[in-house]
Design a protein around this motif. Sequence first.
Motif, PDB file in Angstrom:
ATOM      1  N   UNK A 244       0.858  -1.191   0.000  1.00  0.00           N
ATOM      2  CA  UNK A 244       0.000   0.000   0.000  1.00  0.00           C
ATOM      3  C   UNK A 244       0.889   1.233   0.000  1.00  0.00           C
ATOM      4  N   UNK A 245       2.000   1.106  -0.722  1.00  0.00           N
ATOM      5  CA  UNK A 245       3.070   2.113  -0.637  1.00  0.00           C
ATOM      6  C   UNK A 245       2.711   3.444  -1.282  1.00  0.00           C
ATOM      7  N   UNK A 246       1.702   3.445  -2.149  1.00  0.00           N
ATOM      8  CA  UNK A 246       1.395   4.712  -2.821  1.00  0.00           C
ATOM      9  C   UNK A 246       0.347   5.527  -2.070  1.00  0.00           C
ATOM     10  N   UNK A 247      -0.196   4.968  -1.003  1.00  0.00           N
ATOM     11  CA  UNK A 247      -1.158   5.724  -0.201  1.00  0.00           C
ATOM     12  C   UNK A 247      -0.440   6.764   0.633  1.00  0.00           C
ATOM     13  N   UNK A 248      -1.232   7.634   1.299  1.00  0.00           N
ATOM     14  CA  UNK A 248      -0.559   8.713   2.041  1.00  0.00           C
ATOM     15  C   UNK A 248       0.225   8.187   3.242  1.00  0.00           C
ATOM     16  N   UNK A 249      -0.239   7.083   3.840  1.00  0.00           N
ATOM     17  CA  UNK A 249       0.517   6.542   4.967  1.00  0.00           C
ATOM     18  C   UNK A 249       1.681   5.679   4.475  1.00  0.00           C
ATOM     19  N   UNK A 250       1.396   4.817   3.507  1.00  0.00           N
ATOM     20  CA  UNK A 250       2.438   3.925   2.997  1.00  0.00           C
ATOM     21  C   UNK A 250       3.603   4.679   2.406  1.00  0.00           C
ATOM     22  N   UNK A 251       3.309   5.746   1.676  1.00  0.00           N
ATOM     23  CA  UNK A 251       4.394   6.508   1.047  1.00  0.00           C
ATOM     24  C   UNK A 251       5.259   7.186   2.110  1.00  0.00           C
TER      25      UNK A 251
ATOM     26  N   UNK B 267       8.482  -1.120  -2.702  1.00  0.00           N
ATOM     27  CA  UNK B 267       7.296  -0.270  -2.517  1.00  0.00           C
ATOM     28  C   UNK B 267       6.205  -0.822  -3.429  1.00  0.00           C
ATOM     29  N   UNK B 268       5.256  -1.492  -2.811  1.00  0.00           N
ATOM     30  CA  UNK B 268       4.270  -2.261  -3.581  1.00  0.00           C
ATOM     31  C   UNK B 268       2.886  -1.636  -3.444  1.00  0.00           C
ATOM     32  N   UNK B 269       2.267  -1.438  -4.593  1.00  0.00           N
ATOM     33  CA  UNK B 269       0.905  -0.893  -4.579  1.00  0.00           C
ATOM     34  C   UNK B 269       0.134  -1.467  -5.760  1.00  0.00           C
ATOM     35  N   UNK B 270      -1.159  -1.689  -5.569  1.00  0.00           N
ATOM     36  CA  UNK B 270      -1.951  -2.284  -6.651  1.00  0.00           C
ATOM     37  C   UNK B 270      -2.093  -1.341  -7.844  1.00  0.00           C
ATOM     38  N   UNK B 271      -1.966  -0.048  -7.600  1.00  0.00           N
ATOM     39  CA  UNK B 271      -2.198   0.915  -8.680  1.00  0.00           C
ATOM     40  C   UNK B 271      -0.893   1.295  -9.370  1.00  0.00           C
TER      41      UNK B 271
ATOM     42  N   UNK C 236       3.831  -3.535  -8.548  1.00  0.00           N
ATOM     43  CA  UNK C 236       2.418  -3.753  -8.214  1.00  0.00           C
ATOM     44  C   UNK C 236       2.184  -5.220  -7.833  1.00  0.00           C
ATOM     45  N   UNK C 237       3.211  -6.002  -7.901  1.00  0.00           N
ATOM     46  CA  UNK C 237       3.093  -7.430  -7.620  1.00  0.00           C
ATOM     47  C   UNK C 237       3.442  -7.722  -6.154  1.00  0.00           C
ATOM     48  N   UNK C 238       2.461  -8.190  -5.426  1.00  0.00           N
ATOM     49  CA  UNK C 238       2.644  -8.465  -3.996  1.00  0.00           C
ATOM     50  C   UNK C 238       3.755  -9.494  -3.750  1.00  0.00           C
ATOM     51  N   UNK C 239       3.927 -10.390  -4.705  1.00  0.00           N
ATOM     52  CA  UNK C 239       4.913 -11.466  -4.515  1.00  0.00           C
ATOM     53  C   UNK C 239       6.355 -10.959  -4.430  1.00  0.00           C
ATOM     54  N   UNK C 240       6.565  -9.693  -4.808  1.00  0.00           N
ATOM     55  CA  UNK C 240       7.913  -9.132  -4.695  1.00  0.00           C
ATOM     56  C   UNK C 240       8.359  -9.067  -3.225  1.00  0.00           C
ATOM     57  N   UNK C 241       7.390  -9.160  -2.330  1.00  0.00           N
ATOM     58  CA  UNK C 241       7.692  -9.053  -0.894  1.00  0.00           C
ATOM     59  C   UNK C 241       8.253 -10.352  -0.315  1.00  0.00           C
ATOM     60  N   UNK C 242       8.374 -11.368  -1.129  1.00  0.00           N
ATOM     61  CA  UNK C 242       8.677 -12.694  -0.571  1.00  0.00           C
ATOM     62  C   UNK C 242      10.023 -12.775   0.146  1.00  0.00           C
ATOM     63  N   UNK C 243      10.988 -11.959  -0.250  1.00  0.00           N
ATOM     64  CA  UNK C 243      12.303 -12.045   0.408  1.00  0.00           C
ATOM     65  C   UNK C 243      12.425 -11.096   1.610  1.00  0.00           C
ATOM     66  N   UNK C 244      11.377 -10.351   1.867  1.00  0.00           N
ATOM     67  CA  UNK C 244      11.463  -9.345   2.941  1.00  0.00           C
ATOM     68  C   UNK C 244      11.382  -9.981   4.322  1.00  0.00           C
ATOM     69  N   UNK C 245      12.149  -9.399   5.216  1.00  0.00           N
ATOM     70  CA  UNK C 245      12.128  -9.871   6.601  1.00  0.00           C
ATOM     71  C   UNK C 245      11.267  -8.968   7.467  1.00  0.00           C
ATOM     72  N   UNK C 246      10.911  -7.854   6.896  1.00  0.00           N
ATOM     73  CA  UNK C 246      10.117  -6.862   7.618  1.00  0.00           C
ATOM     74  C   UNK C 246       9.118  -6.280   6.615  1.00  0.00           C
ATOM     75  N   UNK C 247       7.839  -6.348   6.964  1.00  0.00           N
ATOM     76  CA  UNK C 247       6.825  -5.858   6.026  1.00  0.00           C
ATOM     77  C   UNK C 247       5.881  -4.886   6.738  1.00  0.00           C
TER      78      UNK C 247
END
Lengths: 415, 446
Positions: free
Chosen positions: B14-21, B49-53, B111-122
């Motif tokens: 949700x990185x493009x929202x006002x809080x996520x950004x 930085x992942x966002x659906x839009x 925009x692909x959620x699967x990019x988060x797969x290697x993250x240790x902190x989300x």
Amino acid sequence: MSFLRKKVYACAGFYTVALGTGRKEFHPKKPRPGIEHYVKEAGLGAIAQIPHPEHIDEGIIGNFVAERFCHQGNLGGFFPMVHETFQYKPCMRVEGACDSGGLALVASVKTILADLADAVLCIGVEVQNSVKAVYGADYLAAAGWFSGERKKGHAYFFPDQFARRAGACFDKFGHERVRSGMAQWYVNAIENARQNPKAQEYHNVNSDLHATGMAPPNPRAFCEHINVFDCSKVSDGGAAIVFASEEGLKKLGIDKKDAVEVVAYAQVQDDITTPPPDLTKLTTCAIAAKRAYERAAIQPANLSVLDVHDCFTIAGILAVEAAGIADHGEGADFVKDGNTKLSGVIPANTSGGLIGYGHPTGATGVRQAVDVVHQLSGKAGGYQVEIGPDKPYGMLSSMGGNDKTVVAMIFTKSE
Amino acid sequence: MNLDERLQNVSVIGAAGKMGSGIGVLIAQEMARLKLKPENNDRVYRLNLIDVSEKAIDGLRVYMKTQLLKAAEKATGALRDLYKEREDLVENSDVINAFVDDAMGVLNFASDLDLAKKSHLIFEAISENEKVKIKVYKRLKKICGADTFFLTNTSSIPIGFLDEKAGLNGRLIGYHFYNPPVVQKLVEVITSKNTTTELKELAQDLGKRLRKKLVPANDISGFIGNGHFMRDGLYAIDQTDRLKGKLRHAGALYAMNRISQDFLLRPMGIFQLIDYVGIDVFQCILKVMRTHLGDKTLRSRMIDRMVKEKVLGGQYADGSQKDGFLKYEKNRPVGIYDIRNKEYFLITEEWKKRIDGKIGPLPEGFTPWRSLLMDAKKEDKLMAHFDKLKTMDTMGARLAIDFLGKTKEIGQLLVTRGVANSAGDVNAVLVNGFYWLYGPLNNYTE
């Protein structure tokens, strides 16, 4: 024999509003006048006081660093904008960091002394609000030794240089003592600026200036030893004054009683690549003042008014000592005791100085001359001080860099 | 795995929202600083930085650069020290630009959620919709390592509920930043009964690293911030309804907005704040709280009607205010939404003067919020302000004192119901998260 081979007069002084934070009309995101505006406004303000401006022979423009703040060089090119008869007349720009205005004064006087002109329009100008302070600090750091000092220097290079001087004074003379003097310098600057409608701090309504002046520094956000109130302003502005020989005054149509005589000046240059010999002294300023007094054959006690380069409150205190007004180490007490207030023994920086009026760097030396001339000729308005018969002199001391480039100039009322 | 290790690969959902950004800007700086340490030369740092839009991601790229530049400009002193070995970086502008480049260099936009797969902190900062959140967490649980920690920016959904529904086994903590995260100091930290000790400690370390003020809240829907704000807003709406007879709708709404701002010395009026948050967001949070708390009073017909009519408030991408209860020009209220006629009633000087006349004057010696913010004598001046208000027999003063009492009652409720551990925590949230000059639990009404 007088230091000057012939009489040189100063008249028709004018300066613009110092625009920047603090002025109600200033908005950082709204368009503002450019550097050409200030050259023109200051020049027009001066020549409006002269019946025959067509007899101005030359122009000198003092400016520090327009190439970076405004992407503008070749400033002499703005001189013909001031008056139609200035087209094709000589003009040159001089630069000596924050003493650029001081050097413009000297260049103007020298031109008269050399019989190359009878009347010179001396303009100082700077526009600094074109960038954020953090970038402006880079540009102003050019007043130091770039290749030798900048890399290891502070983000706010010059505030840090003078913060070190404040720290050295705290160590040597006592923290509270010096800090109180610095706070009083700030109080005086703002109180004086409130009498000067053109001052950047004219609109200041702070009810407890002393508390503000004593605000503890925040080294994480700014510098050690000094807070932002100890600093001069980031300003846009211009100043202009006319220098003329006796013949020049006649041609311009100016009565001698409306002019002030230049008695002496001293221009002193220190090596920019060497550190100051003593952080608790403005050594170069002291040499310049001493030479100017000797050349004028007067003593500090003969001054009714003083205008020094208070780029920082600590610089104001050290400059008062350098001018021979207070002994070494006694400046802070001297200021704290009110001796430099408008009603004091030797009023200093009566229009607000660099802290109260503002510090459009290239214009500052010229602005100082305008203020001293106005004081001596009784035209200072709300901040006019008494010019005693036994003290008919006024002096300015203008400084560039960390006490590297200095001009001291002494004026007196015309006969 | 310690915080430094976890900060090598992080994702914001949700990185493009006002809080996520905003969260992205804070984490990007921290990761860039780590990357620049000599001992981390051979390590790779990635902030996804992942966002659906996809469209919003373009805007996010610009936002990140702009905000990182601003942050670097403010931290120039520290950056000069960080780059002291780089002889080629001399001026402030050199180190500022280098830092922006280094920070931008850790970013992956996707925009692909699967990019988060290697993250240790989300960090999760998607919309306040529990079904969507649970779906996203279930997916993340599937693709991420078993040691990945999740920090949710939810401002109302109980953490234990989300944890249980997504099967995260205590790897979720509430980490509620305030808007905008790059400016606001407050983070509400909410742990569920399952949250692991390691995650609790990491949350504390991260807060110190980001120089945030962490205030604990217990895992009860709405937590402290919205627990207070929702009830505060509902009270103002109820009062507006009551005042309609005397002032009509527009006058009543104007009055309550002005009383909350000027008479109660808040940074903005209550309706302006609801518009700032978004009327639809306000409604959504009420619904979450109503559901989880089983409290039917957490509902407003006026809010429901505004949302139905698509008068939603919120902000444009450039941060300027959209119209809501109030109409704005240059972020200043110039009109009031007339629910009956479905159009804005424009405020005229004459009308304002008439309503202000009915409300009555401010106490003598009134100092506005902005001036008091940095005033060394703030406490004395606040006490004097409220003391004078109590002696004034005007509509405005009475409404203000009633409102002050109500905010205190709400604050006490949060403590007695165990949402906050103490009155100090309630006050800390309102002062740090809402920029109030004083906490709701005060002595001004006594």
